[in-house]
Design a protein around this motif. Structure first.
Motif, PDB file in Angstrom:
ATOM      1  N   ASP A 571       0.861  -1.185   0.000  1.00 44.39           N
ATOM      2  CA  ASP A 571       0.000   0.000   0.000  1.00 44.39           C
ATOM      3  C   ASP A 571       0.903   1.243   0.000  1.00 44.39           C
ATOM      4  OD1 ASP A 571      -2.147   1.620   0.052  1.00 44.39           O
ATOM      5  OD2 ASP A 571      -2.474   1.463   2.220  1.00 44.39           O
ATOM      6  N   GLY A 572       1.636   1.417  -1.101  1.00 42.13           N
ATOM      7  CA  GLY A 572       2.605   2.522  -1.140  1.00 42.13           C
ATOM      8  C   GLY A 572       2.304   3.506  -2.251  1.00 42.13           C
ATOM      9  N   PRO A 573       3.259   4.401  -2.554  1.00 44.36           N
ATOM     10  CA  PRO A 573       3.052   5.432  -3.571  1.00 44.36           C
ATOM     11  C   PRO A 573       2.694   4.861  -4.950  1.00 44.36           C
ATOM     12  CG  PRO A 573       5.130   5.802  -2.402  1.00 44.36           C
ATOM     13  CD  PRO A 573       4.568   4.506  -1.905  1.00 44.36           C
ATOM     14  N   TYR A 574       3.329   3.725  -5.328  1.00 44.68           N
ATOM     15  CA  TYR A 574       3.046   3.188  -6.659  1.00 44.68           C
ATOM     16  C   TYR A 574       1.595   2.736  -6.745  1.00 44.68           C
ATOM     17  CZ  TYR A 574       3.207   0.390 -10.872  1.00 44.68           C
ATOM     18  OH  TYR A 574       2.939  -0.114 -12.117  1.00 44.68           O
ATOM     19  N   ARG A 575       1.169   2.043  -5.725  1.00 46.25           N
ATOM     20  CA  ARG A 575      -0.209   1.536  -5.702  1.00 46.25           C
ATOM     21  C   ARG A 575      -1.192   2.720  -5.808  1.00 46.25           C
ATOM     22  NH1 ARG A 575      -2.706  -2.739  -2.646  1.00 46.25           N
ATOM     23  NH2 ARG A 575      -4.927  -2.496  -3.005  1.00 46.25           N
ATOM     24  N   ARG A 576      -0.881   3.800  -5.103  1.00 45.80           N
ATOM     25  CA  ARG A 576      -1.777   4.969  -5.130  1.00 45.80           C
ATOM     26  C   ARG A 576      -1.815   5.579  -6.538  1.00 45.80           C
ATOM     27  NH1 ARG A 576      -0.072   5.624   0.082  1.00 45.80           N
ATOM     28  NH2 ARG A 576       1.659   7.016  -0.414  1.00 45.80           N
ATOM     29  N   LEU A 577      -0.607   5.687  -7.148  1.00 45.39           N
ATOM     30  CA  LEU A 577      -0.540   6.216  -8.524  1.00 45.39           C
ATOM     31  C   LEU A 577      -1.345   5.345  -9.475  1.00 45.39           C
ATOM     32  CD1 LEU A 577       3.214   7.089  -9.297  1.00 45.39           C
ATOM     33  CD2 LEU A 577       1.259   8.605  -9.568  1.00 45.39           C
ATOM     34  N   TYR A 578      -1.177   4.041  -9.290  1.00 46.27           N
ATOM     35  CA  TYR A 578      -1.805   3.059 -10.151  1.00 46.27           C
ATOM     36  C   TYR A 578      -3.329   3.169 -10.051  1.00 46.27           C
ATOM     37  CZ  TYR A 578      -2.322  -1.479 -12.460  1.00 46.27           C
ATOM     38  OH  TYR A 578      -2.649  -2.479 -13.330  1.00 46.27           O
ATOM     39  N   GLU A 579      -3.791   3.247  -8.839  1.00 42.68           N
ATOM     40  CA  GLU A 579      -5.242   3.324  -8.637  1.00 42.68           C
ATOM     41  C   GLU A 579      -5.797   4.608  -9.215  1.00 42.68           C
ATOM     42  OE1 GLU A 579      -5.614   2.594  -4.479  1.00 42.68           O
ATOM     43  OE2 GLU A 579      -5.577   0.405  -4.752  1.00 42.68           O
ATOM     44  N   LEU A 580      -5.014   5.688  -9.040  1.00 40.64           N
ATOM     45  CA  LEU A 580      -5.439   6.998  -9.552  1.00 40.64           C
ATOM     46  C   LEU A 580      -5.588   6.976 -11.070  1.00 40.64           C
ATOM     47  CD1 LEU A 580      -5.753   9.504  -7.737  1.00 40.64           C
ATOM     48  CD2 LEU A 580      -3.587  10.327  -8.685  1.00 40.64           C
ATOM     49  N   GLN A 581      -4.662   6.265 -11.713  1.00 46.62           N
ATOM     50  CA  GLN A 581      -4.687   6.249 -13.172  1.00 46.62           C
ATOM     51  C   GLN A 581      -5.626   5.205 -13.735  1.00 46.62           C
ATOM     52  OE1 GLN A 581      -1.219   5.933 -15.558  1.00 46.62           O
ATOM     53  NE2 GLN A 581      -0.465   7.941 -14.967  1.00 46.62           N
TER      54      GLN A 581
END
Ligand SMILES: Nc1ncnc2c1ncn2[C@@H]1O[C@H](COP(=O)(O)OP(=O)(O)OP(=O)(O)O)[C@@H](O)[C@H]1O
Length: 592
Positions: A571-581
């Motif tokens: 549950d880190g920055p990449y996951r957040r970016l991924y979900e956002l996109q």
């Protein structure tokens, strides 16, 4: 005398210009100068012969002498014509060579400059400095040569004729000259200032035209025609106004000279009557004197105005040297070595870097791009992704720390060996004027047609190229204007494919392509990245599932890195970016 004539700064500039250019052109200038001396001598001879024309026809009425004199006149003008021709041809030859040499020197100099130089000098300014300012170098040398040789020699010759024919009248005329020179001196300063402003406005005109040509789509789409027109009107108006002011100032030297010359000639005419009548001089001598005086007028005027012309010409020369002398902020060490062959591992060690002072982007950055693997750089805008590839390609140097390829610091290796190891596919797929073949072939010098075609096939570009009117010999148009975005990308992939370097730098295009194009490009990229160290800026996370490693950059620091699946599970920055996109928003989901 010369020291007072122009300022010290301009004197240095002038000496530099002459020493750098005059020597190499010495033979041509030598011939031109000899021809000028002949022209000057013939000008003086044509004044001298007036005495014989008048005396033989009017005074002695000797017909044989008249014919002799007529033949001499013809010979004088014939020689003057031939010498004038030689002078122009050789002066132009030397001058054109100086322009060509200057332009080549300036261009190779700006090619050596780093990227930061190009943010300082807009392209319109570079254009002007390489075209107009290079011409100024020639004009100034021409001016010096013609003024100092042709005009000065003509003046000396004519003065000699005047002295021999009428010494006392010459003395009278000589009093007038310094007055005229003083009259034009004060104009120089004003002209110089306006000229500098004029050149600046000229640059703005070029910039406006250039922006119109490159940004025509935006101009049309936003209806900016009136805005562009208004801008152009402003700059053109400024140049027009300044040109008029310069013309007025330059022309002001004419009335001063004309009035003073009028006085001189009137005085001479009045005095001449007394001399001829009272001192027994012949009318021929008087005519010869007046002709010499009138012929001396033009060269004297040019010499008097020389300072204005020199000052204005030197503005261009100064701008030219500013460009030539601009320090190269990114240069190759004198003892640079070849980048040794290796697997192509890139590493950043304790890298500190900033574009602007007191505005550090990377603070002690440590990062590895493993050999033969694909590493995707992701993260929010401004996070530092492009800056990483700028440093990896040595478009900039770090302030401290080092960027290395296979353990060798990039600052220690030659640019050529570094560039040979890297292939680059940029976001803006720039194509050069020329054919498709030419554009792919730029990837590797000396590539054969077969290799170019093989690269195009691997880049999924061959089929569409063959459908073009002239296949590989089709013209791409200005910056690939004859092609679609996806086609341009495949051409630049083919170019990188041809280079066959161990390291691939890939700045993924942000603009979305249709799915057919996207599929073809993806397939081409998979082939291109295979077994190469790939650093890839990925704007769309959907495209990087094949990456071996992902680095998330935020505010100039590595926020997270690891394998795609591994990062997704956290549950880190990449996951957040991924979900956002990737996850549709509630509104979008309702529309689906
Ligand atoms: N030539 C430059 N001169 C000054 N500052 C710059 C320059 N290039 C980039 N920067 C600054 O450096 C920071 C990092 O920029 P960089 O282009 O590396 O980010 P990025 O992650 O590639 O962004 P994007 O995804 O929008 O391309 C930004 O704050 C940017 O404003």
């Amino acid at each position: 005398m010369f020291a007072k004539f122009i300022s010290n700064a301009n004197k240095t500039l002038l000496f530099r210009l002459l020493s750098e250019n005059f020597k190499s052109q010495a033979p041509w200038y030598g011939i031109a100068i000899l021809a000028m001396i002949v022209v000057a001598a013939m000008t003086s001879a044509s004044a001298w012969i007036m005495r014989d024309i008048v005396n033989s026809s009017v005074v002695s009425k000797d017909i044989n002498r008249v014919f002799e004199v007529a033949i001499m006149v013809a010979v004088i003008f014939f020689i003057k014509g031939i010498a004038g021709y030689i002078q122009s041809v050789f002066l132009s030859r030397a001058g054109n060579n100086i322009i060509a040499k200057t332009q080549k020197m300036l261009f190779s100099r700006i090619l050596k400059q780093g990227i930061s130089f190009y943010s300082k000098y807009p392209s319109s300014e570079l254009l002007m400095r390489i075209t107009t300012n290079a011409q100024a170098a020639r004009s100034v040398i021409d001016l010096i040569v013609t003024s100092f040789v042709r005009d000065l020699f003509s003046l000396i010759g004519l003065a000699a004729v005047m002295v021999i024919q009428q010494p006392s009248l010459t003395l009278f005329s000589a009093i007038i000259v310094p007055g005229a020179i003083y009259g034009v001196r004060h104009l120089t300063k004003k002209v110089r200032k306006i000229m500098e402003q004029e050149l600046a406005s000229l640059g703005m005109i070029i910039q406006n035209v250039q922006e119109t040509a490159t940004g025509i789509r935006v101009i049309k789409a936003f209806g900016l025609e009136d805005y562009m027109n208004a801008r152009m009107e402003k700059y053109v108006g400024e140049v027009e106004q300044r040109s008029n002011s310069i013309a007025k100032l330059e022309a002001a030297s004419s009335p001063i000279m004309e009035t003073l010359s009028g006085f001189a000639i009137a005085g001479v005419v009045a005095l001449s009557g007394i001399w001829v009548l009272q001192e027994g001089n012949t009318p021929g001598e008087l005519m010869s004197f007046i002709t010499a005086l009138l012929l001396a007028y033009e060269p004297a005027k040019r010499l008097a105005r020389m300072r204005i012309s020199l000052e204005t010409g030197l503005i261009g020369v100064r701008m030219m040297y500013e460009l030539a002398d601009h320090p190269i902020d990114l240069s190759q060490k004198d003892n640079a070595v070849e980048l040794a062959a290796g697997k192509g591992e890139i590493s950043f060690r304790n890298v500190n870097f900033s574009y602007k002072e007191n505005h550090r982007l990377f603070d002690n950055l440590n990062l590895d791009f493993p050999a033969g693997k694909t590493t995707a750089l992701v993260g929010p805008s401004g996070g530092g992704k492009s800056s990483i590839i700028n440093l990896a390609m040595r478009l900039y140097d770090p302030e401290s720390g080092s960027v290395m390829i296979d353990g060798q610091d990039l600052r220690d290796v030659t640019f050529e060996s570094l560039r040979n190891r890297i292939a680059y596919v940029g976001q803006d797929t720039f194509l050069f004027a020329g054919t498709v073949k030419h554009n792919i072939g730029l990837g590797r010098e000396g590539a054969s047609d077969e290799e170019i075609i093989a690269a195009a096939k691997a880049a999924n570009a061959h089929d569409f190229i063959m459908r073009m009117p002239h296949g590989y010999d089709s013209d791409v148009g200005e910056n690939g204007g004859n092609m679609s975005g996806g086609q341009k990308q495949r051409i630049s992939i083919a170019r990188a494919m041809l280079r066959n370097a161990e390291i691939l730098i890939l700045d993924e295009a942000t603009s979305a392509l249709d799915s057919e194009s996207e599929h073809l490009i993806r397939e081409a990229l998979t082939r291109l990245t295979r077994d190469r160290t790939t650093v890839m800026i990925a704007h769309r996370l959907s495209t990087i599932t094949f990456a071996d490693n992902i680095v998330v950059m935020e505010n100039g620091a590595v926020a997270e890195q690891g394998r795609p699946a591994e990062l997704l599970s956290r549950d880190g920055p990449y996951r957040r970016l991924y979900e956002l996109q990737l996850l549709p928003t509630a509104e979008q989901a309702m529309l689906l």
